[in-house]
Design an enzyme around this catalytic site. Structure first.
Site, short mmCIF file in Angstrom:
data_model
loop_
_atom_site.label_atom_id
_atom_site.label_comp_id
_atom_site.label_asym_id
_atom_site.label_seq_id
_atom_site.Cartn_x
_atom_site.Cartn_y
_atom_site.Cartn_z
CG ASP A 41 -9.65 -4.52 -1.75
OD1 ASP A 41 -10.65 -4.24 -2.43
OD2 ASP A 41 -9.62 -4.39 -0.51
CB CYS A 69 -16.03 -0.86 -1.77
SG CYS A 69 -14.94 0.53 -1.52
CG ASP A 106 -2.14 0.89 0.99
OD1 ASP A 106 -3.26 0.35 0.91
OD2 ASP A 106 -1.98 2.14 0.86
CG ASP A 156 18.36 -6.55 -11.72
OD1 ASP A 156 18.66 -7.65 -12.24
OD2 ASP A 156 19.03 -5.99 -10.85
C1 SAM Z 1 -9.69 -0.56 -1.28
S1 SAM Z 1 -8.26 -0.11 -0.46
C2 SAM Z 1 -7.51 -1.64 -0.07
C3 SAM Z 1 -7.84 -2.06 1.30
C4 SAM Z 1 -7.09 -3.28 1.75
N1 SAM Z 1 -7.52 -4.48 1.07
C5 SAM Z 1 -7.28 -3.44 3.25
O1 SAM Z 1 -7.94 -4.38 3.67
O2 SAM Z 1 -6.78 -2.58 3.98
C6 SAM Z 1 -7.23 0.47 -1.75
C7 SAM Z 1 -5.86 0.86 -1.25
O3 SAM Z 1 -5.04 1.14 -2.37
C8 SAM Z 1 -4.04 2.03 -1.94
N2 SAM Z 1 -3.40 2.57 -3.14
C9 SAM Z 1 -3.88 3.49 -4.01
N3 SAM Z 1 -3.00 3.68 -5.02
C10 SAM Z 1 -1.94 2.86 -4.77
C11 SAM Z 1 -0.72 2.62 -5.44
N4 SAM Z 1 -0.40 3.25 -6.57
N5 SAM Z 1 0.13 1.73 -4.89
C12 SAM Z 1 -0.18 1.08 -3.74
N6 SAM Z 1 -1.32 1.28 -3.07
C13 SAM Z 1 -2.20 2.16 -3.58
C14 SAM Z 1 -4.79 3.02 -1.08
O4 SAM Z 1 -3.93 3.64 -0.17
C15 SAM Z 1 -5.82 2.12 -0.38
O5 SAM Z 1 -5.39 1.77 0.89
#
Ligand code: SAM
Length: 439
Positions: free
Chosen positions: A291, A341, A235, A270
């Site tokens: 998700d 969601c 995340d 890499d």
């Molecule tokens: C629907 S939530 C996921 C929730 C997770 N399954 C949980 O139970 O906590 C989507 C998540 O994607 C993250 N996010 C958004 N863009 C992202 C990126 N480019 N790389 C990594 N995480 C990202 C957001 O911070 C958010 O927490």
């Protein structure tokens, strides 16, 4: 559905977002299948049910540490203890039921709306804070926008949610559109909330008579929580990663690694890269759960969404970038689950249609259990493909009697498995799941 049958007004959206969403729900493919009146009614029902809390709270139990029955018992005891502190009443009963179809899920009925008498002292909170109160939270001080002029600790107050975002912070007598969410007792003086030099923290109003009684898991979940399996979580928000690590530690789940990382860049070029942390080599995962970050329009209860159309539409391209990463990271023969969601076609069925076109190696797979509705018409998917998707569409199952908790009260007779299953599977948040196999 007649407006007067709802407790709250329909979710307030910007006109451009309302029109966009209406076109989604009344698209040509839908109109070929149902009448204009039926499609319109479903859309209006969606707007109504989005502003109301779902009938049940679902908790995934981590059955590797204790049996479901034991978790059910311990959760009940902890929630009882918590409610005793909040309501100072001895007569507390907590209903927790196993999900009729999913073996590690517990269901906690949300009780309400309850007959709570409004008081003359009004506290106004932001819409997001109001939604949290409807899901069992107390009012935290940063969420408070207006209080009576001389509010002191210990005062009994009625809490209202600001529907249109028009109440300014520090207001004393707000008369704009607001909805009642319950009664509470002030834990701070007005001056502590609005005139402090430091950012204000902690509970401002302790809710003693919420309109909807919903279990709050503050301080409960870390000891009982709900993750299972070997997981690498990514995340980009550091706080989320830290919470995942804390929960994993509390559950003795050493197999969970979490990294603060931009997932778009999670594939390394890499091959010699150390695989302990991201980026990872292509085809290094058996399963990927995307998700995805989304417009979140399925979240309930939500009285108002202040986003404009550009914001709502910004997620589709981001999700596609993440999808590219997910497919590259997945081994051949691996499974990719994509979920959101939200209720838009653009982030759900259209993404599935795009993914099937863009990645010929992907095929849609059946899901087990399949308890949601099928995918929505409008993205050119075939009936077979739509049947493989799960769209949790509260507007298809939501009725006012259910929303009001009328009929069999959860605290009296145990609910019949059929009625419970119906509510648990239909009166949900808006959610979408697609499962793919990579060949
Ligand atoms: C629907 S939530 C996921 C929730 C997770 N399954 C949980 O139970 O906590 C989507 C998540 O994607 C993250 N996010 C958004 N863009 C992202 C990126 N480019 N790389 C990594 N995480 C990202 C957001 O911070 C958010 O927490």
């Amino acid at each position: 559905m007649p407006e007067e049958m709802s407790i709250f007004p329909r979710i307030a959206l910007k006109p451009e977002v309302h029109d966009y969403l209406r076109n989604v729900f009344i698209n040509k493919e839908v109109l070929a299948a149902v009448s204009q009146g039926e499609a319109e009614q479903r859309f209006q029902r969606l707007l109504s049910c989005l502003s109301h809390p779902p009938a049940l709270t679902c908790v995934r139990a981590s059955t590797h540490l204790a049996s479901l029955e034991e978790i059910q018992h311990r959760l009940g005891e902890e929630l009882k203890q918590q409610q005793k502190c909040d309501s100072q009443s001895e007569d507390i009963s907590i209903t927790i039921l196993p999900h009729p179809h999913i073996p590690d899920v517990l269901l906690l009925p949300v009780i309400g709306p309850r007959p709570v008498v409004q008081l003359s002292s009004e506290v106004i909170v932001g819409a997001q804070c109001g939604s949290a109160v409807l899901r069992g939270a107390h009012v935290f001080a940063p969420g408070i926008l207006a209080t009576p002029k001389f509010m002191k600790t210990g005062d009994a107050v009625s809490v209202f949610s600001d529907l249109e975002g028009k109440c300014t912070r520090g207001n004393k007598d707000f008369k704009g559109k607001r909805v009642f969410v319950g009664n509470g007792v002030a834990e701070m003086d007005r001056s502590n909330i609005f005139c402090s030099d430091e950012p204000v923290k902690g509970v401002g109003i302790r809710m003693v008579e919420p309109l909807y009684q919903s279990p709050s898991f503050d301080g409960v979940l870390p000891s009982l929580a709900f993750l299972q399996g070997e997981v690498v979580a990514l995340d980009k928000i550091r706080g989320k990663v830290e919470r995942i690590l804390q929960n994993a530690k509390a559950l003795h789940l050493d197999c969970i690694k979490a990294h603060c990382f931009n997932s778009i860049k999670a594939v390394c070029t890499d091959q010699a890269q150390d695989t302990e942390g991201p980026p990872f080599p292509p085809q290094s995962f058996d399963r990927v759960l995307l998700d995805a970050p989304c417009s979140g329009l399925g979240q309930r209860p939500s009285m108002a969404c202040t986003w404009n159309l550009k914001e709502i539409c910004s997620y589709q391209p981001l999700q596609r970038k993440l999808f590219h990463t997910a497919v590259r990271l997945l081994k051949r023969g691996g499974v990719l689950v994509y979920s959101t969601c939200t209720v838009t076609l653009a982030e759900n069925e259209e993404q599935v249609a795009w993914a099937l076109n863009t990645f010929p190696c992907l095929t849609l797979q059946p899901q087990e259990p399949h308890i949601g509705a099928e995918g929505m018409l409008g993205a050119g998917l075939s009936p077979e493909q739509l049947r493989l998707l799960q769209r949790f569409s509260p507007e298809l199952g939501w009725s006012v009697a259910e929303a009001r908790g009328e009929g069999d009260s959860p605290t009296e007779q145990p609910e019949s498995p059929t009625s419970l299953a119906h509510r648990a599977n239909k009166d949900t948040i808006g959610f979408f799941i697609a499962k793919f196999l990579k060949s």
